[in-house]
Design a protein around this motif. Structure first.
Motif, mmCIF file in Angstrom:
data_model
loop_
_atom_site.group_PDB
_atom_site.id
_atom_site.type_symbol
_atom_site.label_atom_id
_atom_site.label_comp_id
_atom_site.label_asym_id
_atom_site.label_seq_id
_atom_site.Cartn_x
_atom_site.Cartn_y
_atom_site.Cartn_z
ATOM 1 N N GLY A 111 1.029 -1.377 0.038
ATOM 2 C CA GLY A 111 0.028 0.112 0.118
ATOM 3 C C GLY A 111 0.826 1.134 -0.049
ATOM 4 O O GLY A 111 2.041 1.206 0.098
ATOM 5 N N GLY A 112 0.286 2.324 -0.086
ATOM 6 C CA GLY A 112 0.766 3.585 -0.248
ATOM 7 C C GLY A 112 1.776 4.201 0.912
ATOM 8 O O GLY A 112 2.823 4.409 0.971
ATOM 9 N N GLY A 113 1.377 3.649 2.322
ATOM 10 C CA GLY A 113 1.869 4.185 3.346
ATOM 11 C C GLY A 113 3.187 3.420 3.412
ATOM 12 O O GLY A 113 4.458 4.153 3.796
ATOM 13 N N GLU A 114 3.271 1.987 3.303
ATOM 14 C CA GLU A 114 4.397 1.355 3.146
ATOM 15 C C GLU A 114 5.495 1.782 2.024
ATOM 16 O O GLU A 114 6.628 1.781 2.257
ATOM 17 N N ALA A 115 4.985 1.816 0.994
ATOM 18 C CA ALA A 115 5.536 2.268 -0.231
ATOM 19 C C ALA A 115 6.242 3.607 0.151
ATOM 20 O O ALA A 115 7.392 3.909 -0.411
ATOM 21 N N TYR A 116 5.799 4.700 0.795
ATOM 22 C CA TYR A 116 6.168 5.937 1.069
ATOM 23 C C TYR A 116 7.454 5.864 1.930
ATOM 24 O O TYR A 116 8.430 6.559 1.806
ATOM 25 N N ARG A 117 7.301 4.979 2.805
ATOM 26 C CA ARG A 117 8.681 4.867 3.872
ATOM 27 C C ARG A 117 9.531 4.364 3.152
ATOM 28 O O ARG A 117 10.599 4.687 3.101
ATOM 29 N N GLU A 118 9.601 3.112 2.047
ATOM 30 C CA GLU A 118 10.366 2.669 1.183
ATOM 31 C C GLU A 118 11.087 3.782 0.561
ATOM 32 O O GLU A 118 12.451 3.672 0.095
ATOM 33 N N LEU A 119 10.219 4.600 -0.329
ATOM 34 C CA LEU A 119 10.726 5.569 -0.981
ATOM 35 C C LEU A 119 11.523 6.456 -0.207
ATOM 36 O O LEU A 119 12.593 6.979 -0.750
ATOM 37 N N GLN A 120 10.943 7.071 0.919
ATOM 38 C CA GLN A 120 11.842 7.887 1.812
ATOM 39 C C GLN A 120 13.314 7.423 2.223
ATOM 40 O O GLN A 120 14.062 7.865 2.331
ATOM 41 N N ALA A 121 13.521 6.085 2.286
ATOM 42 C CA ALA A 121 14.473 5.386 2.552
ATOM 43 C C ALA A 121 15.478 5.589 1.581
ATOM 44 O O ALA A 121 16.688 5.439 1.517
ATOM 45 N N VAL A 122 15.273 5.512 0.027
ATOM 46 C CA VAL A 122 15.860 5.817 -1.025
ATOM 47 C C VAL A 122 16.140 7.090 -1.079
ATOM 48 O O VAL A 122 17.465 7.534 -1.364
ATOM 49 N N ASN A 123 15.275 8.244 -0.607
ATOM 50 C CA ASN A 123 15.719 9.616 -0.828
ATOM 51 C C ASN A 123 14.716 10.329 0.100
ATOM 52 O O ASN A 123 13.657 10.269 0.022
ATOM 53 N N ARG A 124 15.232 10.742 1.301
ATOM 54 C CA ARG A 124 14.502 11.371 2.217
ATOM 55 C C ARG A 124 13.653 12.608 1.441
ATOM 56 O O ARG A 124 12.822 13.122 2.008
#
Length: 172
Positions: free
Chosen positions: A104-117
């Protein structure tokens, strides 16, 4: 102002025809809408559109392409994270649905932030912001856009985010 026709033949199936009024705004008129002149010269021009609904993903991608953006698409959060890891250097904005299968979007957002804050994400959802979007907004998402949204609302949101502002978006 529409009608539904049903035709059923035993052993052969049923045909449902839905007749709706003609849309009064033509695609050509979209260029006259606010946000039509999104300026991205000299900046990154790629938007990642993430939505499990084909019609939303494809329509949003077509609109962005018509305004001069390059578009990548993903049908779930896991696909989006993989694409972002590979190409985050060229992606200026991510449009991220909140409710999707696989991730889902929440988990994906956290993963995207791990790549680029500093990832710029506009959360999109058929639900209100207080039904899941608030969490992303508090975590730093650039804005929230409730589906269905109008083309000018989408383009205004992207323009605001590219200008470095938090998108002032409609939430009903």
């Amino acid at each position: 102002d529409g009608t539904v026709e049903l035709e059923s033949v035993p052993g052969e199936g049923t045909t449902v025809t839905v007749w709706l009024p003609e849309l009064t705004m033509e695609v050509a008129d979209l260029s006259e809408q606010p946000g039509a002149g999104v300026a991205v010269a000299g900046a990154l021009r790629t938007v990642l559109v993430v939505d499990d609904e084909d019609v939303v993903r494809d329509t949003t991608a077509r609109l962005l392409k018509s305004r001069g953006f390059d578009v990548l698409t993903a049908k779930n959060g896991a696909e989006a994270v993989d694409l972002y890891r590979a190409r985050h250097g060229e992606i200026c904005v991510v449009l991220l649905d909140l409710v999707m299968p696989v991730m889902g979007g929440g988990e994906a957002y956290r993963e995207l932030q791990a790549v680029n804050r500093a990832v710029k994400v506009i959360a999109i959802s058929g639900y209100r912001a207080d039904q899941g979007g608030d969490e992303l907004l508090l975590s730093g998402a650039a804005g929230f856009l409730q589906k269905p949204f109008l083309p000018n609302e989408l383009m205004d949101a992207v323009e605001q985010v590219l200008a470095g502002n938090r998108a002032k978006l409609r939430s009903v």
